[in-house]
Design a protein around this motif. Sequence first.
Motif, PDB file in Angstrom:
ATOM      1  N   SER A 133       0.848  -1.190   0.000  1.00 12.85           N
ATOM      2  CA  SER A 133       0.000   0.000   0.000  1.00 12.85           C
ATOM      3  C   SER A 133       0.885   1.241   0.000  1.00 12.85           C
ATOM      4  O   SER A 133       2.055   1.179   0.397  1.00 12.85           O
ATOM      5  CB  SER A 133      -0.984   0.024   1.180  1.00 12.85           C
ATOM      6  N   TYR A 134       0.306   2.336  -0.495  1.00  9.72           N
ATOM      7  CA  TYR A 134       0.975   3.639  -0.560  1.00  9.72           C
ATOM      8  C   TYR A 134       2.394   3.540  -1.120  1.00  9.72           C
ATOM      9  O   TYR A 134       3.366   4.051  -0.547  1.00  9.72           O
ATOM     10  CB  TYR A 134       0.940   4.328   0.816  1.00  9.72           C
ATOM     11  N   TYR A 166       2.629  -7.516  -8.390  1.00 10.96           N
ATOM     12  CA  TYR A 166       1.437  -6.992  -7.723  1.00 10.96           C
ATOM     13  C   TYR A 166       0.634  -8.112  -7.048  1.00 10.96           C
ATOM     14  O   TYR A 166       0.085  -8.974  -7.721  1.00 10.96           O
ATOM     15  CB  TYR A 166       0.598  -6.229  -8.760  1.00 10.96           C
ATOM     16  N   ARG A 167       0.647  -8.121  -5.731  1.00 13.71           N
ATOM     17  CA  ARG A 167      -0.076  -9.100  -4.892  1.00 13.71           C
ATOM     18  C   ARG A 167       0.262 -10.554  -5.277  1.00 13.71           C
ATOM     19  O   ARG A 167      -0.597 -11.434  -5.254  1.00 13.71           O
ATOM     20  CB  ARG A 167      -1.596  -8.899  -4.975  1.00 13.71           C
ATOM     21  N   GLN A 210     -10.577   4.157   4.052  1.00 13.02           N
ATOM     22  CA  GLN A 210     -10.885   2.726   4.120  1.00 13.02           C
ATOM     23  C   GLN A 210     -11.560   2.387   5.457  1.00 13.02           C
ATOM     24  O   GLN A 210     -11.209   2.981   6.482  1.00 13.02           O
ATOM     25  CB  GLN A 210      -9.599   1.887   3.990  1.00 13.02           C
ATOM     26  N   CYS A 219      -9.214  -5.196   0.404  1.00 14.87           N
ATOM     27  CA  CYS A 219      -9.806  -5.052  -0.927  1.00 14.87           C
ATOM     28  C   CYS A 219     -10.176  -6.420  -1.481  1.00 14.87           C
ATOM     29  O   CYS A 219      -9.387  -7.367  -1.405  1.00 14.87           O
ATOM     30  CB  CYS A 219      -8.834  -4.347  -1.869  1.00 14.87           C
ATOM     31  N   PHE A 221     -11.228  -7.103  -4.797  1.00 11.59           N
ATOM     32  CA  PHE A 221     -10.712  -7.314  -6.155  1.00 11.59           C
ATOM     33  C   PHE A 221      -9.357  -6.633  -6.304  1.00 11.59           C
ATOM     34  O   PHE A 221      -9.084  -5.614  -5.662  1.00 11.59           O
ATOM     35  CB  PHE A 221     -11.671  -6.695  -7.186  1.00 11.59           C
ATOM     36  N   ASN A 223      -6.771  -4.330  -8.369  1.00 11.09           N
ATOM     37  CA  ASN A 223      -6.959  -3.193  -9.273  1.00 11.09           C
ATOM     38  C   ASN A 223      -6.600  -3.610 -10.689  1.00 11.09           C
ATOM     39  O   ASN A 223      -5.533  -4.204 -10.899  1.00 11.09           O
ATOM     40  CB  ASN A 223      -6.068  -2.015  -8.844  1.00 11.09           C
ATOM     41  N   SER A 228      -8.640   1.764 -10.564  1.00 15.01           N
ATOM     42  CA  SER A 228      -8.916   1.286  -9.214  1.00 15.01           C
ATOM     43  C   SER A 228     -10.242   0.522  -9.225  1.00 15.01           C
ATOM     44  O   SER A 228     -11.263   1.043  -9.692  1.00 15.01           O
ATOM     45  CB  SER A 228      -8.999   2.487  -8.268  1.00 15.01           C
ATOM     46  N   ASP A 234     -17.651   1.690  -7.368  1.00 15.86           N
ATOM     47  CA  ASP A 234     -18.396   2.862  -6.895  1.00 15.86           C
ATOM     48  C   ASP A 234     -19.230   3.433  -8.046  1.00 15.86           C
ATOM     49  O   ASP A 234     -20.453   3.611  -7.930  1.00 15.86           O
ATOM     50  CB  ASP A 234     -17.367   3.884  -6.371  1.00 15.86           C
ATOM     51  N   LYS A 239     -21.400   0.875  -4.025  1.00 16.41           N
ATOM     52  CA  LYS A 239     -21.133   1.382  -2.665  1.00 16.41           C
ATOM     53  C   LYS A 239     -22.377   1.189  -1.788  1.00 16.41           C
ATOM     54  O   LYS A 239     -23.475   1.601  -2.174  1.00 16.41           O
ATOM     55  CB  LYS A 239     -20.785   2.865  -2.743  1.00 16.41           C
ATOM     56  N   HIS A 252     -15.639   2.737   1.017  1.00 18.74           N
ATOM     57  CA  HIS A 252     -14.756   2.320  -0.077  1.00 18.74           C
ATOM     58  C   HIS A 252     -15.389   1.080  -0.711  1.00 18.74           C
ATOM     59  O   HIS A 252     -15.515   0.051  -0.046  1.00 18.74           O
ATOM     60  CB  HIS A 252     -13.359   2.002   0.474  1.00 18.74           C
ATOM     61  N   ALA A 253     -15.763   1.201  -1.992  1.00 25.26           N
ATOM     62  CA  ALA A 253     -16.595   0.161  -2.605  1.00 25.26           C
ATOM     63  C   ALA A 253     -15.879  -1.166  -2.832  1.00 25.26           C
ATOM     64  O   ALA A 253     -16.522  -2.159  -3.163  1.00 25.26           O
ATOM     65  CB  ALA A 253     -17.164   0.673  -3.933  1.00 25.26           C
ATOM     66  N   GLU A 289      -8.817 -10.509  -5.428  1.00 21.38           N
ATOM     67  CA  GLU A 289      -7.596 -10.446  -4.619  1.00 21.38           C
ATOM     68  C   GLU A 289      -7.769 -11.371  -3.407  1.00 21.38           C
ATOM     69  O   GLU A 289      -6.870 -12.140  -3.049  1.00 21.38           O
ATOM     70  CB  GLU A 289      -7.316  -9.017  -4.139  1.00 21.38           C
TER      71      GLU A 289
HETATM   72  N1  EPU Z   1     -12.372   5.575  -5.210  1.00 24.90           N
HETATM   73  C1  EPU Z   1     -13.669   5.908  -5.433  1.00 24.90           C
HETATM   74  N2  EPU Z   1     -14.652   5.218  -4.776  1.00 24.90           N
HETATM   75  C2  EPU Z   1     -14.383   4.230  -3.895  1.00 24.90           C
HETATM   76  C3  EPU Z   1     -13.035   3.874  -3.659  1.00 24.90           C
HETATM   77  C4  EPU Z   1     -12.044   4.569  -4.328  1.00 24.90           C
HETATM   78  O1  EPU Z   1     -13.967   6.790  -6.226  1.00 24.90           O
HETATM   79  O2  EPU Z   1     -15.333   3.637  -3.345  1.00 24.90           O
HETATM   80  C5  EPU Z   1     -11.314   6.315  -5.894  1.00 24.90           C
HETATM   81  C6  EPU Z   1     -10.517   7.180  -4.908  1.00 24.90           C
HETATM   82  O3  EPU Z   1     -11.154   8.433  -4.715  1.00 24.90           O
HETATM   83  C7  EPU Z   1      -9.191   7.326  -5.618  1.00 24.90           C
HETATM   84  C8  EPU Z   1      -9.039   5.993  -6.368  1.00 24.90           C
HETATM   85  O4  EPU Z   1     -10.356   5.432  -6.450  1.00 24.90           O
HETATM   86  O5  EPU Z   1      -9.234   8.359  -6.569  1.00 24.90           O
HETATM   87  C9  EPU Z   1      -8.091   5.025  -5.655  1.00 24.90           C
HETATM   88  O6  EPU Z   1      -8.583   4.766  -4.346  1.00 24.90           O
HETATM   89  P1  EPU Z   1      -7.618   4.436  -3.095  1.00 24.90           P
HETATM   90  O7  EPU Z   1      -6.577   5.524  -2.998  1.00 24.90           O
HETATM   91  O8  EPU Z   1      -8.488   4.169  -1.943  1.00 24.90           O
HETATM   92  O9  EPU Z   1      -6.816   3.184  -3.544  1.00 24.90           O
HETATM   93  P2  EPU Z   1      -7.295   1.813  -4.141  1.00 24.90           P
HETATM   94  O10 EPU Z   1      -6.718   1.707  -5.525  1.00 24.90           O
HETATM   95  O11 EPU Z   1      -8.755   1.637  -4.021  1.00 24.90           O
HETATM   96  C10 EPU Z   1      -5.220   0.443  -3.357  1.00 24.90           C
HETATM   97  C11 EPU Z   1      -5.024  -0.928  -2.787  1.00 24.90           C
HETATM   98  C12 EPU Z   1      -5.206  -0.907  -1.287  1.00 24.90           C
HETATM   99  C13 EPU Z   1      -4.218   0.077  -0.695  1.00 24.90           C
HETATM  100  C14 EPU Z   1      -4.476   1.461  -1.298  1.00 24.90           C
HETATM  101  C15 EPU Z   1      -3.482   2.498  -0.832  1.00 24.90           C
HETATM  102  C16 EPU Z   1      -5.684  -2.708  -4.301  1.00 24.90           C
HETATM  103  C17 EPU Z   1      -6.762  -3.606  -4.746  1.00 24.90           C
HETATM  104  N3  EPU Z   1      -6.006  -1.825  -3.350  1.00 24.90           N
HETATM  105  O12 EPU Z   1      -6.591   0.791  -3.161  1.00 24.90           O
HETATM  106  O13 EPU Z   1      -4.895  -2.206  -0.816  1.00 24.90           O
HETATM  107  O14 EPU Z   1      -4.375   0.137   0.707  1.00 24.90           O
HETATM  108  O15 EPU Z   1      -4.350   1.386  -2.738  1.00 24.90           O
HETATM  109  O16 EPU Z   1      -2.239   2.254  -1.422  1.00 24.90           O
HETATM  110  O17 EPU Z   1      -4.562  -2.799  -4.799  1.00 24.90           O
HETATM  111  C18 EPU Z   1      -5.747  -4.368  -0.293  1.00 24.90           C
HETATM  112  O18 EPU Z   1      -4.976  -4.798  -1.140  1.00 24.90           O
HETATM  113  O19 EPU Z   1      -6.461  -5.123   0.420  1.00 24.90           O
HETATM  114  C19 EPU Z   1      -5.841  -2.929  -0.102  1.00 24.90           C
HETATM  115  C20 EPU Z   1      -6.710  -2.372   0.719  1.00 24.90           C
END
Ligand code: EPU
Length: 293
Positions: A133-134, A166-167, A210, A219, A221, A223, A228, A234, A239, A252-253, A289
């Motif tokens: 993450s991040y 990736y994962r 989150q 998460c 699924f 990405n 995402s 969403d 959601k 977070h959807a 995922e």
């Molecule tokens: N977004 C929406 N609606 C939502 C969720 C997200 O519009 O319901 C938008 C956010 O506003 C943003 C973009 O989608 O513009 C990305 O969202 P976010 O920053 O939350 O990151 P993510 O891609 O949804 C990934 C990882 C997370 C990790 C975060 C932070 C995957 C599947 N998910 O989430 O990992 O914590 O980045 O780096 O790779 C996990 O693997 O279990 C997990 C939580």
Amino acid sequence: MALQLIPDPSLAERTTLRLGGHAEVEAVVRDAADLDELGTFLTRQTLRPFVIGRGSNLLARDGRCDLALIRVADTPGPVRVERTGERLTVRCGAALGLPGLLGWAQRAGMTGLEGLTGIPGTVGGAVAMNAGSYGVEFGQRVSRVRLWSPAGGLTWVDADRCVFSYRHFSAPDLPAGRLVWEVELLLDESSPSAVRRAMREVYDKKRATQPVTARSAGCVFKNPEGDSAGRLLDRAGMKGMRRGHMAFSDMHANFLINLGGGTSAQALELIELGREAVKTRFGVTLEMEVIVL
Ligand code: EPU
């Protein structure tokens, strides 16, 4: 110590989603000597072996699963084994919780893992899934991994013989059916206060986006390339979508939440609904995922 065999282990009690019925048996490994017994045990039965950590990326089915769970317990804690310039090598057992490792690194003033703050699994799980993450992936910091398999016993494998993507983690040269036993990481020297600050920042960001305290498996699924899954779900209206006592988080959807008393059948129905909605709306097929047992 002898290998402990627990009959009918509850999957709901062993997974953060708190779903699922029972496996057939759980083998608890406490030290390297138990691994020999585990090898014998595995060759004598026909159940599917599955290595379980803290169950934070699992969706277990309702009813009985023909699984032999394998759990490593009482793992050695992190120790600093070497310094090369400002780089420090840290060794740690697979069953340690990732939050425990991050807390230890913070107190020791070692930087490199802060992006993983808030991920609840074990160190072994973080290797097996290449938790990330991040912008930080666990595999980026791994220098070698000690793997066990019934056929090959314990073997150290250098990171350049491992595939971390990736994962995903694999060690193509080794026999299948491996268990992560130990890992060595390369971290950088910093200060406890700087590491604490960075961890705080990550946690605050995570908490704002989150559902970190809900019963979930992170998460659902992966990405898709360049997008995402959460954003797509969403936009496709998922959601807050609910079936029985399971729902896609309204924060977070891409998180499925057990609202209390949910079932795997309800979770799987939502997963299909979400996948179809994203496919219809965007032409994208989402990949899981979370591992379904
Ligand atoms: N977004 C929406 N609606 C939502 C969720 C997200 O519009 O319901 C938008 C956010 O506003 C943003 C973009 O989608 O513009 C990305 O969202 P976010 O920053 O939350 O990151 P993510 O891609 O949804 C990934 C990882 C997370 C990790 C975060 C932070 C995957 C599947 N998910 O989430 O990992 O914590 O980045 O780096 O790779 C996990 O693997 O279990 C997990 C939580």
